[in-house]
Design a protein around this motif. Structure first.
Motif, PDB file in Angstrom:
ATOM      1  N   LEU A 154       0.702 116.858  66.810  1.00 49.47           N
ATOM      2  CA  LEU A 154       1.000 116.074  68.003  1.00 49.47           C
ATOM      3  C   LEU A 154       1.954 116.816  68.937  1.00 49.47           C
ATOM      4  O   LEU A 154       1.807 116.762  70.171  1.00 49.47           O
ATOM      5  N   SER A 155       2.926 117.522  68.348  1.00 50.71           N
ATOM      6  CA  SER A 155       3.871 118.283  69.166  1.00 50.71           C
ATOM      7  C   SER A 155       3.176 119.419  69.902  1.00 50.71           C
ATOM      8  O   SER A 155       3.501 119.712  71.060  1.00 50.71           O
ATOM      9  N   THR A 156       2.247 120.078  69.226  1.00 48.71           N
ATOM     10  CA  THR A 156       1.509 121.162  69.874  1.00 48.71           C
ATOM     11  C   THR A 156       0.701 120.643  71.057  1.00 48.71           C
ATOM     12  O   THR A 156       0.674 121.255  72.137  1.00 48.71           O
ATOM     13  N   LEU A 157       0.039 119.505  70.860  1.00 46.68           N
ATOM     14  CA  LEU A 157      -0.714 118.903  71.959  1.00 46.68           C
ATOM     15  C   LEU A 157       0.214 118.535  73.108  1.00 46.68           C
ATOM     16  O   LEU A 157      -0.076 118.798  74.290  1.00 46.68           O
ATOM     17  N   PHE A 158       1.365 117.955  72.759  1.00 44.94           N
ATOM     18  CA  PHE A 158       2.357 117.588  73.767  1.00 44.94           C
ATOM     19  C   PHE A 158       2.853 118.833  74.504  1.00 44.94           C
ATOM     20  O   PHE A 158       3.001 118.849  75.731  1.00 44.94           O
ATOM     21  N   LEU A 179      -0.896 131.535  72.922  1.00 44.85           N
ATOM     22  CA  LEU A 179       0.197 130.613  72.620  1.00 44.85           C
ATOM     23  C   LEU A 179      -0.092 129.781  71.378  1.00 44.85           C
ATOM     24  O   LEU A 179       0.807 129.484  70.584  1.00 44.85           O
ATOM     25  N   ILE A 180      -1.340 129.373  71.206  1.00 50.00           N
ATOM     26  CA  ILE A 180      -1.699 128.602  70.006  1.00 50.00           C
ATOM     27  C   ILE A 180      -1.458 129.435  68.759  1.00 50.00           C
ATOM     28  O   ILE A 180      -0.867 128.966  67.762  1.00 50.00           O
ATOM     29  N   ALA A 181      -1.887 130.702  68.780  1.00 47.00           N
ATOM     30  CA  ALA A 181      -1.677 131.566  67.621  1.00 47.00           C
ATOM     31  C   ALA A 181      -0.195 131.781  67.361  1.00 47.00           C
ATOM     32  O   ALA A 181       0.271 131.735  66.211  1.00 47.00           O
ATOM     33  N   ALA A 182       0.572 132.021  68.433  1.00 50.35           N
ATOM     34  CA  ALA A 182       2.010 132.226  68.267  1.00 50.35           C
ATOM     35  C   ALA A 182       2.695 130.961  67.757  1.00 50.35           C
ATOM     36  O   ALA A 182       3.619 131.023  66.932  1.00 50.35           O
ATOM     37  N   ASN A 183       2.230 129.803  68.240  1.00 48.90           N
ATOM     38  CA  ASN A 183       2.826 128.553  67.783  1.00 48.90           C
ATOM     39  C   ASN A 183       2.510 128.267  66.327  1.00 48.90           C
ATOM     40  O   ASN A 183       3.319 127.654  65.626  1.00 48.90           O
ATOM     41  N   LEU A 184       1.346 128.671  65.858  1.00 53.49           N
ATOM     42  CA  LEU A 184       1.040 128.483  64.441  1.00 53.49           C
ATOM     43  C   LEU A 184       2.010 129.270  63.576  1.00 53.49           C
ATOM     44  O   LEU A 184       2.518 128.763  62.552  1.00 53.49           O
ATOM     45  N   ALA A 185       2.288 130.498  63.966  1.00 53.18           N
ATOM     46  CA  ALA A 185       3.257 131.303  63.213  1.00 53.18           C
ATOM     47  C   ALA A 185       4.647 130.689  63.298  1.00 53.18           C
ATOM     48  O   ALA A 185       5.377 130.615  62.296  1.00 53.18           O
ATOM     49  N   ALA A 186       5.007 130.228  64.493  1.00 56.35           N
ATOM     50  CA  ALA A 186       6.318 129.599  64.659  1.00 56.35           C
ATOM     51  C   ALA A 186       6.418 128.305  63.869  1.00 56.35           C
ATOM     52  O   ALA A 186       7.487 127.939  63.376  1.00 56.35           O
ATOM     53  N   THR A 187       5.299 127.601  63.722  1.00 54.71           N
ATOM     54  CA  THR A 187       5.292 126.335  62.985  1.00 54.71           C
ATOM     55  C   THR A 187       5.600 126.540  61.511  1.00 54.71           C
ATOM     56  O   THR A 187       6.370 125.780  60.904  1.00 54.71           O
ATOM     57  N   VAL A 188       4.992 127.557  60.913  1.00 53.29           N
ATOM     58  CA  VAL A 188       5.266 127.849  59.505  1.00 53.29           C
ATOM     59  C   VAL A 188       6.745 128.159  59.311  1.00 53.29           C
ATOM     60  O   VAL A 188       7.406 127.641  58.392  1.00 53.29           O
ATOM     61  N   LEU A 189       7.281 128.993  60.191  1.00 52.45           N
ATOM     62  CA  LEU A 189       8.696 129.338  60.098  1.00 52.45           C
ATOM     63  C   LEU A 189       9.574 128.116  60.345  1.00 52.45           C
ATOM     64  O   LEU A 189      10.607 127.927  59.688  1.00 52.45           O
ATOM     65  N   ARG A 190       9.146 127.252  61.270  1.00 56.16           N
ATOM     66  CA  ARG A 190       9.921 126.048  61.574  1.00 56.16           C
ATOM     67  C   ARG A 190      10.004 125.127  60.374  1.00 56.16           C
ATOM     68  O   ARG A 190      11.068 124.566  60.075  1.00 56.16           O
ATOM     69  N   PHE A 191       8.906 124.952  59.658  1.00 58.93           N
ATOM     70  CA  PHE A 191       8.934 124.091  58.472  1.00 58.93           C
ATOM     71  C   PHE A 191       9.896 124.628  57.418  1.00 58.93           C
ATOM     72  O   PHE A 191      10.680 123.877  56.832  1.00 58.93           O
ATOM     73  N   LEU A 192       9.833 125.927  57.188  1.00 57.48           N
ATOM     74  CA  LEU A 192      10.719 126.522  56.184  1.00 57.48           C
ATOM     75  C   LEU A 192      12.183 126.354  56.578  1.00 57.48           C
ATOM     76  O   LEU A 192      13.035 126.035  55.733  1.00 57.48           O
ATOM     77  N   LEU A 193      12.485 126.557  57.853  1.00 56.68           N
ATOM     78  CA  LEU A 193      13.865 126.405  58.303  1.00 56.68           C
ATOM     79  C   LEU A 193      14.301 124.943  58.284  1.00 56.68           C
ATOM     80  O   LEU A 193      15.443 124.625  57.921  1.00 56.68           O
TER      81      LEU A 193
END
Length: 475
Positions: free
Chosen positions: A298-302, A389-403
């Protein structure tokens, strides 16, 4: 999970011991208001059924809430004639108020209630309470909407009932199928912790109790019932529906703001004794991953909608930064509440500050991707920008969850040694003895409540007497 080590966490469910004692296993409450006609046949039929089919001691409690007809006298006469019947008078109306009052004062380990019209087939009573006696479930409800239920009622009530349950599913994410069936049971230890959190004193009492219990992770058992509508029901549909919708809004707001202390009534991980021997079991990862993915999607869509909007009047870097900033604040707040179960305002500012640091890392990844794209392509198409941006956000999302899991919302509480936990003593499960006399405290057992207070502390249970009258009655 976070709730496992909370000071108010309920102990693991235990099967009630089957030994002789004077306390009844089951206390069935019948809340009544001006039911002088139906009360006696209801109580006698219920008593005959329990005597014939229920293998343990029981009690039937008539909860008269401010009746103005001869219901108090009928209650008193039934109490005098039948040893297992008790009658109490409350000077204020409200089914929820009556149930909370009697349940809070009862000494039976299993508490139930049913409507005086006995619309529900009594053969469902033993299946209703059996999972509570065995320790399998915390609450049990009759369901008129289960596939195997057989229901006789008019299309108007059928439409209202199904519409109401759809509203609950859509607004409060309720998973139980029938909130308002007048046929429910609860374990006393659960009631002592749960009832102080329920505010409603009328018809919404059932729904509020079930929603809070479900959100806290308690197990609700559903029993398909055969149910025949009472054409003489005195329920005012429009007024009741209005009050229910107000209750839905109030409970939804409380859940959204985290003002309900759900940790207080959570169960520990693993009610099976073998599970309690296991230490250091990672808990909550799967649930957190699912929640994080939903919030992330939902955040990505937003974010993409914001980026497209900002891109109409700014460059790609500015649009990206603004979209990330706004979506990051919303993402942190949603993950704080929905994914990691942090409730209340405590630490919210710190969490948002840490979330902004995580946002900075995501900004660096996405901005770096855009810079690399600009350097490689000169003037890339908008669709290409979105794909990168979608590809970069996917990588950032994985890192965001871990953090988020390890740094922003870590579970700092030490693991609870559940194996050493001693569950609260349960009343023994007696075999019914003929002619047994039961007693009540005529005051609330407020000390048994989780917060030592009851929201409606003015109520007191009083035995019915032939001379009892309602001081507000002009007769």
């Amino acid at each position: 999970m976070r709730t496992d080590s909370s000071p108010g966490t309920l102990p693991a469910r235990e099967h009630l011991p089957a030994t002789d004692a004077g306390t009844p296993v089951l206390d069935v409450v019948i809340p009544v208001y001006n039911e002088e006609k139906d009360l006696q046949p209801c109580v006698r039929r219920l008593h005959e059924h329990l005597t014939r089919t229920f293998p343990y001691a029981f009690r039937i409690t008539i909860a008269d809430n401010a009746s103005t007809d001869t219901t108090p006298q009928v209650s008193q006469r039934l109490e005098a004639e039948i040893a297992e019947v008790r009658a109490f008078r409350l000077e204020q109306k409200g089914r929820g108020r009556a149930l909370r009052a009697v349940w809070s004062a009862s000494d039976a380990p299993i508490l139930a209630y049913m409507d005086v019209d006995l619309s529900t087939d009594l053969n469902a009573l033993l299946p209703l309470v059996a999972p509570l006696i065995s320790g399998h479930s915390d609450l049990a409800i009759g369901s008129r909407l289960a596939r195997s239920s057989r229901v006789v009622r008019g299309p108007k009530r059928e439409f209202i009932s199904r519409s109401y349950n759809l509203i609950l599913r859509g607004s409060l994410q309720a998973r139980f199928s029938d909130a308002q069936c007048g046929f429910k049971a609860i374990r006393r230890d659960v009631a002592q912790a749960l009832l102080p959190m329920v505010e409603d004193t009328g018809w919404f009492f059932d729904t509020e109790m079930l929603v809070i219990a479900e959100r806290a992770g308690l197990r609700i058992h559903e029993v398909p019932v055969d149910w025949v509508d009472d054409p003489d029901s005195t329920v005012h549909i429009v007024r009741t529906a209005t009050e229910d919708l107000k209750g839905v809004w109030r409970v939804g707001k409380a859940l959204a703001t985290g003002s309900l202390p759900l940790d207080r009534i959570a169960r520990p991980f693993g009610d099976d004794p073998r599970d309690r021997e296991i230490k250091d079991v990672p808990k909550g990862l799967a649930r957190q991953l699912v929640g994080f993915c939903v919030v992330g999607g939902l955040s990505t869509l937003f974010y993409l909608l914001l980026y497209s909007g900002f891109r109409t009047f700014s460059g790609s870097q500015v649009a990206n930064a603004l979209a990330l900033l706004v979506s990051a604040v919303a993402n942190t707040a949603a993950n704080r509440r929905l994914t990691f179960g942090v409730r209340g305002s405590g630490g919210a500012v710190r969490h948002q500050a840490q979330g902004l640091v995580v946002f900075g890392i995501g900004l660096a990844l996405t901005s770096g991707s855009l810079a690399a794209l600009d350097a490689a392509g000169g003037n890339p198409a908008h669709s290409t920008e979105l794909a990168v941006l979608i590809a970069a956000n996917l990588a950032a999302t994985v890192l965001r969850f871990l953090l988020f899991r390890a740094w922003v919302f870590p579970d700092r509480r030490e693991s609870t040694v559940v194996a050493g936990h001693t569950p609260a003593p349960q009343p023994p499960l007696p075999v019914r003895a003929g002619g047994h006399h039961f007693t009540y405290d005529d005051r609330f057992r407020a000390g048994a409540a989780a917060d030592r207070t009851w929201g409606d502390a003015t109520l007191q249970l009083q035995p019915v007497r032939p001379t009892d009258t309602d001081p507000r009655d002009a007769r």
